[in-house]
Design an enzyme around this catalytic site. Structure first.
Site, PDB file in Angstrom:
ATOM      1  N   ASP A 360      -3.447  -2.072   8.606  1.00 49.90           N
ATOM      2  CA  ASP A 360      -3.498  -3.343   8.777  1.00 49.90           C
ATOM      3  C   ASP A 360      -2.826  -4.113   7.959  1.00 49.90           C
ATOM      4  O   ASP A 360      -2.964  -3.969   6.700  1.00 49.90           O
ATOM      5  CB  ASP A 360      -4.862  -3.664   9.111  1.00 49.90           C
ATOM      6  CG  ASP A 360      -5.287  -5.124   9.420  1.00 49.90           C
ATOM      7  OD1 ASP A 360      -5.132  -5.339  10.546  1.00 49.90           O
ATOM      8  OD2 ASP A 360      -5.727  -5.848   8.548  1.00 49.90           O
ATOM      9  N   ASN A 368       0.634 -16.607   8.874  1.00 51.68           N
ATOM     10  CA  ASN A 368       1.170 -17.142  10.048  1.00 51.68           C
ATOM     11  C   ASN A 368       0.602 -18.791   9.731  1.00 51.68           C
ATOM     12  O   ASN A 368       1.660 -19.601  10.195  1.00 51.68           O
ATOM     13  CB  ASN A 368       0.232 -16.672  11.309  1.00 51.68           C
ATOM     14  CG  ASN A 368       1.167 -15.522  11.989  1.00 51.68           C
ATOM     15  OD1 ASN A 368       2.320 -15.526  11.706  1.00 51.68           O
ATOM     16  ND2 ASN A 368       0.533 -14.626  12.702  1.00 51.68           N
ATOM     17  N   ASP A 377       6.483 -13.196  13.047  1.00 50.53           N
ATOM     18  CA  ASP A 377       7.177 -11.980  13.616  1.00 50.53           C
ATOM     19  C   ASP A 377       8.229 -11.229  12.998  1.00 50.53           C
ATOM     20  O   ASP A 377       8.466  -9.933  12.781  1.00 50.53           O
ATOM     21  CB  ASP A 377       7.892 -12.811  15.070  1.00 50.53           C
ATOM     22  CG  ASP A 377       6.744 -13.125  16.185  1.00 50.53           C
ATOM     23  OD1 ASP A 377       5.697 -12.823  15.888  1.00 50.53           O
ATOM     24  OD2 ASP A 377       7.105 -13.878  17.132  1.00 50.53           O
ATOM     25  N   GLU A 404      -1.314  -7.240  14.366  1.00 47.77           N
ATOM     26  CA  GLU A 404      -0.670  -6.969  12.821  1.00 47.77           C
ATOM     27  C   GLU A 404      -1.302  -5.442  12.659  1.00 47.77           C
ATOM     28  O   GLU A 404      -1.248  -4.991  11.491  1.00 47.77           O
ATOM     29  CB  GLU A 404      -1.127  -8.000  12.110  1.00 47.77           C
ATOM     30  CG  GLU A 404      -2.625  -7.854  11.639  1.00 47.77           C
ATOM     31  CD  GLU A 404      -3.384  -8.779  12.291  1.00 47.77           C
ATOM     32  OE1 GLU A 404      -4.447  -8.991  12.090  1.00 47.77           O
ATOM     33  OE2 GLU A 404      -2.999  -9.254  13.646  1.00 47.77           O
TER      34      GLU A 404
END
Length: 498
Positions: A360, A368, A377, A404
């Site tokens: 993770d 983000n 991305d 993610e």
């Protein structure tokens, strides 16, 4: 129904006119014949216009046949009125009455739309040209330009007409019954209506009227019979497009569609055999050309089939690849991960444990929020590239689990070895130094949960997934940027650097 009634009225008017004015019967019949032919040609053009977009150009072939028939009728009128020749089978008109089937025979012999190729059209045109030569030779081997020498020659011409009319009527009927497209159904309904009626009315008229004591037009109300095929064509084309009231078996459809390209070749073969007694070289050439045409079409069709199968196989492989590939990172996706776990779990002779690493990205939502989703991305792609190229061993399987999260399947790997692999991956990602101001570590990091299970018939891959997921949760709860195991207290303290 109105069209049918109108056609019956025209037939009745023709027959009555012949009965009332026997002296001018010939002129009456020619007038009705030309009018019926013009009406049929006009309705054919209208049918082409109504055939949709793109237009169905096979209607032009039917129009060509009608025009050739009209030329034959014009030559017949010329023999009667200009040359004053009352012979029932003048050679020039008989040749066009036989030749007129060529264009529509090409249409009836055509393959389904998806299988129409230029090479097939080229073969058909060569065979059609050869068939035209055979028609010419066969016609003038029986009659001269002035007509049949005697009754037997006239009968021979009638039999030749019967042969081609019946063959084409049967072929058109088969194509009509075995259609699976609305345009094909509409076209072959018109072709079938014309040629079935023409074969029946032509046979009766030739044998029981023209050769039965009434050689001239206008001698009998039966002359109106020759209007029937043209009026039937008008009714078939001017009526609305037909609705299918029955659906033939798929096998029948494919069989007739596959066999239809042989209709033209078989016609060449049949007329080639007919002219062999008088013209052996030409007849044998026609027979050989028919066999070569059938063989060549079959071979080229097989080549196209193999090429199509190869293309479909390649497309299927590409689609399967897309199904199992994550579009963002280019790694395997969750579905591919599940497939790999099942395959490894049920591998014959499996004696070593299977390890699973659940990965993770730490504080990815904050990343983000700080840089935006496009930068997020790019970050995921960079992480995927790093883990795939630097941290994995041969045989390890890396996939994007979702969002993610990533996962690594490590077959034949014990827990201690899996922990070392996970620590190597964690260190590689941290060493990248991707700036992350909202992370307590200052750079992008990952947390990994590790589990290793010995496969058995009593358990499944879900046990391994749950175990690795618990390990990941425990590691995240203990502070992130670390490695966690599900139950080993010694390893639970994890390895941590930075």
């Amino acid at each position: 129904m109105k069209l049918v009634i109108a056609a019956m009225v025209i037939l009745a008017v023709h027959a009555i006119a012949l009965a009332v004015t026997p002296a001018g019967g010939m002129a009456v019949s020619y007038g009705f014949f030309f009018a019926a032919a013009v009406a049929a040609m006009s309705s054919t053009v209208l049918a082409w216009y109504r055939s949709g977009t793109p237009r169905d150009n096979r209607w032009w072939l039917l129009l060509g046949s009608l025009m050739l028939w009209t030329v034959g009728m014009s030559l017949s009128a010329r023999q009667n009125y200009v040359l004053d020749n009352s012979n029932p089978a003048p050679g020039d008109s008989m040749f066009f009455y036989i030749l007129y089937v060529l264009p529509v025979l090409v249409a009836v012999s055509s393959a389904p739309v998806a299988a129409r190729k230029r090479w097939a059209l080229a073969i058909d045109l060569v065979l059609a040209a050869l068939l035209g030569v055979l028609f010419y030779v066969r016609t003038f081997s029986i009659v001269s330009v002035e007509g049949a020498i005697g009754p037997q020659q006239a009968v021979d011409v009638a039999h030749m007409l019967d042969f081609e009319n019946v063959c084409l009527a049967v072929a058109a009927l088969l194509r009509f019954l075995a259609t699976d497209r609305a345009d094909d159904h509409y076209f072959f309904r018109a072709v079938m209506a014309f040629f079935v009626c023409y074969a029946a009315s032509g046979y009766f008229y030739n044998h029981y009227v023209a050769l039965g004591g009434h050689p001239d037009f206008g001698d009998s109300p039966w002359d109106a019979l020759l209007d029937v095929p043209f009026l039937a064509l008008c009714v078939a084309t001017l009526s609305r497009k037909p609705q299918r009231h029955w659906h033939p078996p798929v096998y029948l459809i494919r069989f007739v569609q596959s066999a239809s390209p042989t209709f033209l070749a078989m016609s060449v073969l049949g007329f080639g055999l007919m002219v062999i007694p008088g013209y052996p070289s030409l007849g044998i050439t026609g027979a050989i050309a028919a066999v070569i045409g059938i063989g060549l079409r079959g071979t080229l069709a097989q080549v196209d089939l193999v090429e199509e199968e190869f293309r479909l196989s390649r497309s299927r492989d590409e689609l399967e690849g897309l199904v199992f590939v994550d579009s963002l990172t280019g790694l395997a996706n969750r579905r591919a991960l599940d497939e790999r776990l099942l395959r490894e779990w049920h591998r014959p002779g499996q004696r070593e444990p299977i390890a699973l690493l659940m990965i993770d990205v730490d504080f990815f939502k904050e990343y983000n929020d700080r840089y935006g989703h496009l930068a997020g991305d790019d970050c995921l792609r960079a992480l995927a590239s790093t883990m795939a190229s630097r941290g994995l061993r041969v045989g390890d399987f890396l996939a994007r689990f979702g969002g993610e999260e990533f996962a690594v399947v490590a077959p034949g790997t014990r827990l201690v070895e899996a922990m070392a692999l996970a620590e190597d991956l964690r260190a590689q990602v941290q060493a990248q130094g991707i700036a992350h101001p909202r992370s307590p570590f200052g750079v992008l990091t990952i947390t990994i949960g590790v589990a290793a299970v010995q496969p058995s018939a009593a358990s499944g891959p879900l046990e391994l997934l749950n175990s690795a997921d618990r390990a990941l949760y425990r590691a995240k709860h203990n502070g992130r940027n670390r490695i966690g195991a599900p139950s080993d207290a010694r390893l639970e303290n994890s390895l941590r650097t930075g």
